[in-house]
Motif scaffolding. Structure first.
Motif, PDB file in Angstrom:
ATOM      1  N   GLY A 104       0.817  -1.204   0.000  1.00  0.00           N
ATOM      2  CA  GLY A 104       0.000   0.000   0.000  1.00  0.00           C
ATOM      3  C   GLY A 104       0.852   1.255   0.000  1.00  0.00           C
ATOM      4  O   GLY A 104       0.543   2.233  -0.706  1.00  0.00           O
ATOM      5  N   MET A 105       1.940   1.233   0.764  1.00  0.00           N
ATOM      6  CA  MET A 105       2.883   2.360   0.786  1.00  0.00           C
ATOM      7  C   MET A 105       3.502   2.574  -0.591  1.00  0.00           C
ATOM      8  O   MET A 105       3.621   3.714  -1.077  1.00  0.00           O
ATOM      9  CB  MET A 105       3.966   2.081   1.826  1.00  0.00           C
ATOM     10  CG  MET A 105       5.038   3.131   1.919  1.00  0.00           C
ATOM     11  SD  MET A 105       4.529   4.542   2.882  1.00  0.00           S
ATOM     12  CE  MET A 105       4.297   3.768   4.483  1.00  0.00           C
ATOM     13  N   ILE A 106       3.898   1.473  -1.228  1.00  0.00           N
ATOM     14  CA  ILE A 106       4.562   1.571  -2.530  1.00  0.00           C
ATOM     15  C   ILE A 106       3.605   2.103  -3.591  1.00  0.00           C
ATOM     16  O   ILE A 106       3.947   3.001  -4.374  1.00  0.00           O
ATOM     17  CB  ILE A 106       5.117   0.184  -2.928  1.00  0.00           C
ATOM     18  CG1 ILE A 106       6.255  -0.208  -1.984  1.00  0.00           C
ATOM     19  CG2 ILE A 106       5.600   0.182  -4.377  1.00  0.00           C
ATOM     20  CD1 ILE A 106       6.718  -1.641  -2.127  1.00  0.00           C
ATOM     21  N   VAL A 107       2.392   1.566  -3.630  1.00  0.00           N
ATOM     22  CA  VAL A 107       1.410   2.015  -4.620  1.00  0.00           C
ATOM     23  C   VAL A 107       1.032   3.469  -4.389  1.00  0.00           C
ATOM     24  O   VAL A 107       0.951   4.272  -5.337  1.00  0.00           O
ATOM     25  CB  VAL A 107       0.163   1.110  -4.571  1.00  0.00           C
ATOM     26  CG1 VAL A 107      -0.950   1.675  -5.435  1.00  0.00           C
ATOM     27  CG2 VAL A 107       0.519  -0.300  -5.023  1.00  0.00           C
ATOM     28  N   PHE A 108       0.808   3.845  -3.137  1.00  0.00           N
ATOM     29  CA  PHE A 108       0.434   5.227  -2.822  1.00  0.00           C
ATOM     30  C   PHE A 108       1.541   6.192  -3.247  1.00  0.00           C
ATOM     31  O   PHE A 108       1.268   7.241  -3.855  1.00  0.00           O
ATOM     32  CB  PHE A 108       0.158   5.366  -1.328  1.00  0.00           C
ATOM     33  CG  PHE A 108      -0.319   6.737  -0.918  1.00  0.00           C
ATOM     34  CD1 PHE A 108      -1.662   7.064  -0.980  1.00  0.00           C
ATOM     35  CD2 PHE A 108       0.578   7.701  -0.485  1.00  0.00           C
ATOM     36  CE1 PHE A 108      -2.105   8.336  -0.617  1.00  0.00           C
ATOM     37  CE2 PHE A 108       0.156   8.962  -0.114  1.00  0.00           C
ATOM     38  CZ  PHE A 108      -1.193   9.289  -0.185  1.00  0.00           C
ATOM     39  N   PHE A 538      10.964  -6.215  -5.042  1.00  0.00           N
ATOM     40  CA  PHE A 538      10.469  -6.704  -6.329  1.00  0.00           C
ATOM     41  C   PHE A 538       9.427  -5.747  -6.909  1.00  0.00           C
ATOM     42  O   PHE A 538       9.439  -5.446  -8.110  1.00  0.00           O
ATOM     43  CB  PHE A 538       9.849  -8.096  -6.154  1.00  0.00           C
ATOM     44  CG  PHE A 538      10.815  -9.218  -6.385  1.00  0.00           C
ATOM     45  CD1 PHE A 538      11.352  -9.444  -7.635  1.00  0.00           C
ATOM     46  CD2 PHE A 538      11.193 -10.043  -5.341  1.00  0.00           C
ATOM     47  CE1 PHE A 538      12.245 -10.476  -7.861  1.00  0.00           C
ATOM     48  CE2 PHE A 538      12.089 -11.075  -5.548  1.00  0.00           C
ATOM     49  CZ  PHE A 538      12.610 -11.301  -6.813  1.00  0.00           C
ATOM     50  N   ALA A 539       8.524  -5.291  -6.064  1.00  0.00           N
ATOM     51  CA  ALA A 539       7.463  -4.395  -6.540  1.00  0.00           C
ATOM     52  C   ALA A 539       8.047  -3.097  -7.083  1.00  0.00           C
ATOM     53  O   ALA A 539       7.603  -2.607  -8.137  1.00  0.00           O
ATOM     54  CB  ALA A 539       6.487  -4.096  -5.396  1.00  0.00           C
ATOM     55  N   ARG A 540       9.042  -2.536  -6.389  1.00  0.00           N
ATOM     56  CA  ARG A 540       9.667  -1.299  -6.857  1.00  0.00           C
ATOM     57  C   ARG A 540      10.318  -1.497  -8.225  1.00  0.00           C
ATOM     58  O   ARG A 540      10.214  -0.637  -9.115  1.00  0.00           O
ATOM     59  CB  ARG A 540      10.727  -0.841  -5.854  1.00  0.00           C
ATOM     60  CG  ARG A 540      10.190  -0.389  -4.510  1.00  0.00           C
ATOM     61  CD  ARG A 540       9.609   0.993  -4.567  1.00  0.00           C
ATOM     62  NE  ARG A 540       9.267   1.491  -3.248  1.00  0.00           N
ATOM     63  CZ  ARG A 540       8.504   2.557  -3.029  1.00  0.00           C
ATOM     64  NH1 ARG A 540       8.001   3.212  -4.053  1.00  0.00           N
ATOM     65  NH2 ARG A 540       8.234   2.947  -1.806  1.00  0.00           N
TER      66      ARG A 540
END
Length: 552
Positions: A104-108, A538-540
């Motif tokens: 959630g932090m990464i997407v936001f 990985f998401a980044r």
């Protein structure tokens, strides 16, 4: 004074040691200064490094890269090794929720950065560079530049945007945590929620249940499926060390080690709970019975490392009972399924001569624990670096991604710490040695990172676009952390240390984790950091490549 000038300016192995040691010593000393009750701790080394770079202090680039890589690899591997034994248990219990907060932090943060593009007129590739610097994620930068190069586009401005926003990306996480702590944290939020490291509970029962009269201890354990160990049986003014085949009789008084959750069910099973408190501090266990002794023995027999307690048959072979096992600061119930680890402190109850034999069998060579297993640590770093270089091809991605020098060693440390004993690997490291290696690693990394960033930092900042990049990068760092951090805190599900670990892990920021560890009690920040870091990294990387693909 020429010798002093040469000692600081002429590149050599001696000059490298002097410059880096000077940066670290000054940074650690100044990091202890508290302003408004807040100190930066080891993170101050980074800013002393920037100042030194701005003052034209430098070391050989190859050596600088080596020390920076070595320091980061040592820090993250030892961190993974430290949290490894509890990692998978934490992942099963609340790991999914922690990773959801991290994602959630990464997407936001990504959406926030993209929304700033029409307001600032910054190109999407440059904003990706700012996002990589603001989140201190060099693997994501590597993925972005590879994607640009694959399409024949220049990568210089993206790398420059990352370089200029990286320092305040480090500081931004720390600033956000300081703000949250200053204005939103209650005193109870500073206490780790899982403060009870004692997973055992000692209670005395009297057998009055006719259903278990004449039943063997083994039969009672199998029929109840409860977690307990009977340490002593008092029968007709005699004390008995119970074995699996020992029969329980009516009016037997049992000293039972169990878990707090199973204690009520055991009271129903045995029939009567005695009022005496056996969990208070400073009980002299050897004064309870004249012919019975309780002894804590350190397991240093490497051949027993990873073996289940039930497989070594201490009860049958030596006529003793193991009541509990202390691992680090955690007290564990001595169930047959428990795997022994090198360095475990095993509490054994029995007769004096029998305990002497068990002590010889388990090792009890306490002095051997004072020497850290450096050979295993360095070999683990080798495996971690190799793991970090393995290319991983994902569907839809033109270029493979890699775990890198941060992701590979921390994953290898977690794996070795968690399953090493099952493979008969001695992974024990003293707490002081682990802290020393982690502090040394992060200090080396921050000193070199700051020294390298300081050379062009101020010159880039004073440029119009550079100053705007720095400001936007700082917002991209701080705003998502403040909003999501406060929201997570207000749910009251996590202590502040756990939230700090989520923030640092989602931002791929080991420097801010060092600050959190310096200023908070317990290991909750390190555990949550290690839990969310792999998926967050990985998401980044994937998001950086997706954004570049959108810019094509």
């Amino acid at each position: 004074m020429e010798w002093l000038q040469g000692l600081l300016s002429i590149h050599s192995s001696i000059q490298t040691v002097v410059v880096i040691a000077l940066i670290i010593s000054a940074g650690l000393a100044l990091g202890k200064i508290r302003i408004g009750g807040i100190s930066l701790g080891v993170a101050f080394v980074f800013f002393i490094g920037i100042l030194a770079g701005h003052l034209h202090m430098s070391v050989d680039n190859t050596v600088l890269d080596f020390v920076e890589t070595f320091g980061l690899a040592m820090f993250v591997y030892c961190l993974g090794l430290h949290v490894g034994p509890n990692f998978f248990g934490s992942l099963r219990e609340e790991g999914m929720a922690l990773n959801l907060w991290s994602l959630g932090m990464i997407v936001f943060g990504t959406v926030f950065a993209v929304c700033l593009i029409p307001l600032t007129h910054i190109s999407l590739p440059d904003m990706v560079g700012i996002l990589c610097g603001a989140t201190t994620n060099t693997p994501a930068l590597g993925a972005a530049t590879q994607a640009l190069a694959h399409h024949g586009l220049p990568t210089g401005s993206v790398a420059l945007a990352t370089a200029v926003t990286y320092p305040l990306g480090v500081l931004g996480v720390i600033v956000a945590m300081v703000i949250i702590r200053k204005f939103f944290v209650r005193p109870e939020d500073l206490k780790p929620h899982n403060t009870n490291d004692d997973h055992t509970y000692i209670v005395q029962f009297t057998v009055v249940n006719p259903a278990i009269n004449g039943k063997r201890v083994m039969e009672v354990a199998q029929m109840s499926h409860l977690h307990f160990v009977i340490s002593r049986i008092w029968r007709n003014n005699q004390v008995i060390v119970p074995l699996a085949n020992t029969e329980l009789k009516k009016n037997d008084s049992l000293l039972v080690i169990t878990t707090p959750d199973d204690e009520p069910a055991l009271e129903m099973l045995f029939g009567k709970r005695e009022a005496r408190n056996w969990n208070r501090d400073r009980i002299d266990w050897n004064a309870i019975d004249n012919n019975m002794e309780s002894r804590v023995i350190v397991m240093t027999n490497a051949h027993l490392n990873g073996k289940r307690l039930g497989h070594i048959n201490l009860r049958r072979a030596y006529g003793v009972n193991v009541s509990r096992v202390t691992r680090g600061d955690v007290k564990l119930l001595a169930e047959d399924s428990l795997r022994l680890r090198y360095g475990d402190r095993v509490t054994v109850v029995g007769k004096h001569e029998n305990l002497d034999e068990v002590e010889t069998f388990l090792g009890n060579a306490v002095k051997t624990l004072e020497e850290p297993n450096l050979g295993n640590i360095f070999f683990g770093i080798v495996l971690g670096m190799a793991l970090g270089t393995i290319p991983i091809n994902l569907p839809g991605m033109d270029q493979p991604i890699r775990l890198g020098i941060a992701g590979g060693p921390i994953l290898m440390g977690i794996i070795v710490g968690a399953i090493g004993p099952r493979l008969r690997l001695v992974t024990y490291t003293t707490r002081s040695a682990s802290l020393m290696l982690r502090k040394l690693g992060i200090s080396l990394y921050l000193a070199c990172l700051g020294l390298d960033a300081g050379k062009e930092f101020f010159a880039t900042v004073v440029r119009p676009e550079g100053l705007m990049w720095v400001g936007i990068g700082f917002l991209v760092t701080v705003v998502p952390i403040l909003i999501l951090g406060v929201v997570a805190l207000k749910t009251h599900k996590y202590d502040f240390g756990t939230i700090c670990g989520i923030l640092c892990g989602s931002m791929a920021n080991p420097m801010a984790l060092g600050y959190a560890n310096d200023t908070l009690r317990g290991d909750s920040a390190s555990i949550s950091y290690a839990t969310v870091y792999p998926i967050g990294m990985f998401a980044r990387v994937i998001i950086a490549q997706l954004l570049i693909m959108l810019a094509m």
